[in-house]
Scaffold this active site. Structure first.
Site, short mmCIF file in Angstrom:
data_model
loop_
_atom_site.label_atom_id
_atom_site.label_comp_id
_atom_site.label_asym_id
_atom_site.label_seq_id
_atom_site.Cartn_x
_atom_site.Cartn_y
_atom_site.Cartn_z
N GLY A 63 101.77 102.47 21.57
CA GLY A 63 102.95 102.80 20.77
C GLY A 63 103.01 102.02 19.48
O GLY A 63 102.10 101.27 19.12
N GLY B 5 104.38 99.48 16.46
CA GLY B 5 104.76 98.08 16.38
C GLY B 5 106.26 97.90 16.42
O GLY B 5 106.78 97.02 17.12
N GLY C 128 105.81 97.06 20.20
CA GLY C 128 105.42 95.68 19.87
C GLY C 128 106.61 94.76 19.77
O GLY C 128 106.62 93.66 20.35
N GLU D 202 96.57 85.35 13.47
CA GLU D 202 95.36 85.52 12.65
C GLU D 202 95.67 86.60 11.62
O GLU D 202 95.79 87.77 11.98
CB GLU D 202 94.18 85.93 13.52
CG GLU D 202 93.80 84.86 14.52
CD GLU D 202 92.48 85.16 15.24
OE1 GLU D 202 91.95 86.27 15.08
OE2 GLU D 202 92.01 84.27 15.94
N CYS E 150 89.26 91.38 7.27
CA CYS E 150 90.10 90.25 6.88
C CYS E 150 89.28 89.11 6.29
O CYS E 150 89.72 88.43 5.38
CB CYS E 150 90.88 89.75 8.08
SG CYS E 150 89.80 89.18 9.41
P1 NAD Z 1 99.96 95.20 10.91
O1 NAD Z 1 100.52 93.83 10.81
O2 NAD Z 1 100.66 96.31 10.22
O3 NAD Z 1 99.83 95.66 12.44
C1 NAD Z 1 99.11 94.90 13.39
C2 NAD Z 1 99.66 95.20 14.77
O4 NAD Z 1 100.99 94.72 14.84
C3 NAD Z 1 99.70 96.68 15.14
O5 NAD Z 1 99.33 96.83 16.50
C4 NAD Z 1 101.17 97.02 14.97
O6 NAD Z 1 101.60 98.08 15.79
C5 NAD Z 1 101.82 95.73 15.41
N1 NAD Z 1 103.19 95.53 14.93
C6 NAD Z 1 103.75 95.98 13.79
N2 NAD Z 1 105.04 95.57 13.70
C7 NAD Z 1 105.30 94.85 14.81
C8 NAD Z 1 106.44 94.14 15.30
N3 NAD Z 1 107.60 94.10 14.60
N4 NAD Z 1 106.34 93.48 16.46
C9 NAD Z 1 105.20 93.48 17.17
N5 NAD Z 1 104.08 94.15 16.77
C10 NAD Z 1 104.12 94.80 15.60
O7 NAD Z 1 98.45 95.06 10.43
P2 NAD Z 1 97.40 96.23 10.21
O8 NAD Z 1 97.77 96.96 8.97
O9 NAD Z 1 97.24 96.97 11.48
O10 NAD Z 1 96.06 95.38 9.97
C11 NAD Z 1 95.66 94.92 8.73
C12 NAD Z 1 95.98 93.44 8.58
O11 NAD Z 1 95.35 92.70 9.63
C13 NAD Z 1 95.41 92.87 7.29
O12 NAD Z 1 96.34 92.04 6.69
C14 NAD Z 1 94.20 92.06 7.77
O13 NAD Z 1 93.82 91.02 6.92
C15 NAD Z 1 94.68 91.57 9.09
N6 NAD Z 1 93.55 91.16 9.94
C16 NAD Z 1 93.35 89.83 10.18
C17 NAD Z 1 92.28 89.41 10.95
C18 NAD Z 1 92.05 87.95 11.25
O14 NAD Z 1 91.34 87.65 12.20
N7 NAD Z 1 92.61 87.03 10.49
C19 NAD Z 1 91.41 90.36 11.50
C20 NAD Z 1 91.63 91.70 11.22
C21 NAD Z 1 92.72 92.10 10.45
#
Ligand code: NAD
Length: 489
Positions: A210, A212, A216, A254, A287
């Site tokens: 589902g 976030g 989430g 992360e 990332c």
């Molecule tokens: P995002 O933050 O939009 O979503 C990540 C996850 O969080 C998804 O599963 C989403 O459904 C969930 N989410 C969203 N809102 C939430 C809430 N309020 N509560 C709980 N869960 C929630 O990120 P994205 O667009 O999916 O991914 C891209 C980002 O991830 C980039 O900023 C990238 O740099 C980062 N990233 C970091 C690493 C690392 O290891 N540092 C690795 C890969 C990606």
């Protein structure tokens, strides 16, 4: 049970709770980033589903946490083996729903996903009762399981990142609830099949599909959870940290990056340029990529020419084809975001060295792009684009290189090319969670991974994962008979 067929692979679209597939009346539509074709609909968790997953994980916890690491290991080794049995299915699913290169899935991601589970299962054997002897006492330092762990992962590497967290969390004796990314949830669903076939007891590993905002947010605000391990963006991390912080639940975060790629004047320019072109891998949706090129002014023209040569040869296209090196961007919204970043930069005076527009291969493909003529406070230098867009600035001294490298709010990774002693010395001055000297992407499981500043809180990898996923307890046994006294300290 609701399933969909993607590239010949049948995969469940339901949740996996307490060892069973659970359907949702509410669903979210999935599209392939390759060609925007609809893939089907995935379940959206209601509050009742989240509660059911919580109950299942809580119920499974006493028995799973009571096992020794040696008793848990066979379950996890079988889990890794079941991932291996489904290797091609994992590859096809993630290539189709996330646009990850099929070749990378086959040769990199799936083998690594198996190792993420089996390596931590083996490593956990060494975490038993670490003793410390002092004059006064014998300390038995234990790594106890913490409880129910919530794991939330992003769309750019769902299988790799989910297993990277599940491996140590489960090996440490926790039970887990995984909330996959809603844009690319299919390999996480298949992970549940692998866990089920491996005989993981019901409730030890649960998947709640589902969004976030709905699934989430409800999970991370639950006061009964013990840990949140999150990989994703900075704005989401802030929301999660606030929700979990209200219950003082520890979070590992992360997050994004704007990592420097430094090229010193004594660098092997061809090697640096060929690694530089790798920053376009996964269409720049990585990332840890070095996205800010900082190049010594003396070698800048030669470096640009060398890198242009490599970039011109990049094969952009369908990620399912073996020859493809750069695939699509995940979502139309993300393509628009990338394009808007470039347009604002150019309007502000940036110059395009190459790229800058959508790629003719398809609607979600963007040309590998390099911008220069930039100031340190430009938006494109300061903010993560998460697309195939890089920037290039020049410097005249090591001090200036370090100042530019450290001049953003991020601090995830970095790359430094130069004569080895020189590059290693400079790399130590860059404020970041990790930095590769004359290399890129070496990720040993034993090593720590994570960022500083806005790039995150905490470290995972190796024993750092166990520090996070365990409750560290010191059992203190005095060496001499102990008599209570108010002057005793
Ligand atoms: P995002 O933050 O939009 O979503 C990540 C996850 O969080 C998804 O599963 C989403 O459904 C969930 N989410 C969203 N809102 C939430 C809430 N309020 N509560 C709980 N869960 C929630 O990120 P994205 O667009 O999916 O991914 C891209 C980002 O991830 C980039 O900023 C990238 O740099 C980062 N990233 C970091 C690493 C690392 O290891 N540092 C690795 C890969 C990606």
């Amino acid at each position: 049970m609701s399933t969909i067929q993607v590239a010949g692979v049948e995969v469940s679209t339901a949740h996996y709770i307490g060892g069973r597939r659970v359907e949702s009346s509410e669903t979210l539509e999935l599209f392939s980033p390759i060609d925007q074709r609809p893939l089907g609909r995935i379940a959206e968790a209601s509050p009742e589903h989240v509660e059911a997953a919580m109950q299942a994980a809580l119920a499974a916890y006493p028995a799973w946490s009571a096992l020794t690491a040696a008793e848990r290991k066979p379950y996890l080794d079988r889990f890794a083996a079941e991932i291996g049995k489904r290797a091609e299915a994992f590859c096809q699913l993630e290539s189709n729903d996330a646009g990850v290169l099929l070749s990378r899935m086959r040769h990199g991601v799936v083998p690594r996903a198996m190792l993420n589970i089996s390596w931590f299962a083996a490593r956990a054997l060494e975490l038993q009762d670490h003793p410390i002897d002092t004059e006064q006492a014998h300390h038995i330092v234990r790594h106890d399981p913490a409880g129910v762990c919530v794991i939330i992962t992003p769309w750019n590497a769902p299988l790799m990142l989910s297993t990277w967290k599940l491996g140590p969390a489960l090996a440490a004796g926790n039970t887990c609830i995984l909330k996959p990314p809603e844009w690319a949830p299919l390999t996480c669903s298949l992970l549940a099949d692998a866990a089920h076939a491996a005989g993981l007891p019901p409730g030890v590993f649960n998947v709640v599909q589902g969004s976030g905002a709905q699934a989430g947010a409800k999970l991370v605000a639950d006061p009964r959870i013990a840990r949140v391990s999150f990989t994703g963006s900075v704005p989401t991390a802030k929301r999660i940290a606030q929700a979990a912080g209200a219950n003082l639940v520890p979070c590992s975060l992360e997050l994004g990056g704007k990592s420097p790629f430094i090229v010193l004047d004594d660098a092997d320019l061809d090697a640096a340029a060929s690694t530089g072109a790798l920053m376009y891998r996964n269409a720049g949706q990585v990332c840890l990529a070095g996205t800010r090129f900082l190049v010594h002014a003396r070698v800048a023209d030669d470096f640009i020419a060398a890198m242009r040569g490599y970039v011109e040869k990049l094969h952009i296209g369908d990620p399912r084809e073996e020859a493809t090196e750069v695939g699509p961007i995940i979502h139309p919204r993300q393509v628009e975001r990338v394009q808007a970043f470039v347009e604002r930069a150019v309007a502000g005076g940036a110059k395009l060295l190459w790229g800058g527009a959508r790629h003719p291969f398809g609607a979600q493909y963007f040309q590998p792009t390099m911008l220069t003529n930039l100031k340190q406070d430009d938006e494109i230098v300061q903010n993560e684009v998460f697309g195939p867009v890089l920037t290039l600035q020049t410097f005249a001294s090591d001090d200036e290189a370090v100042a530019l490298a450290n001049g953003t709010d991020y601090g995830l990774g970095g790359v430094c090319y130069g004569e080895t002693v020189h590059a290693t010395a400079l790399a130590q001055r860059v404020r970041t969670g990790f930095i590769w000297v004359n290399s890129f992407g070496i990720r040993d499981l034993a090593a720590p991974f994570g960022g500083i500043k806005r790039s995150g809180i905490g470290r995972e990898g190796g024993d750092w994962s166990f520090e996070f996923f365990c409750d560290i307890k010191d059992v203190v046994v005095p060496k001499k008979p102990f008599r209570a006294s108010f002057s005793h300290r």
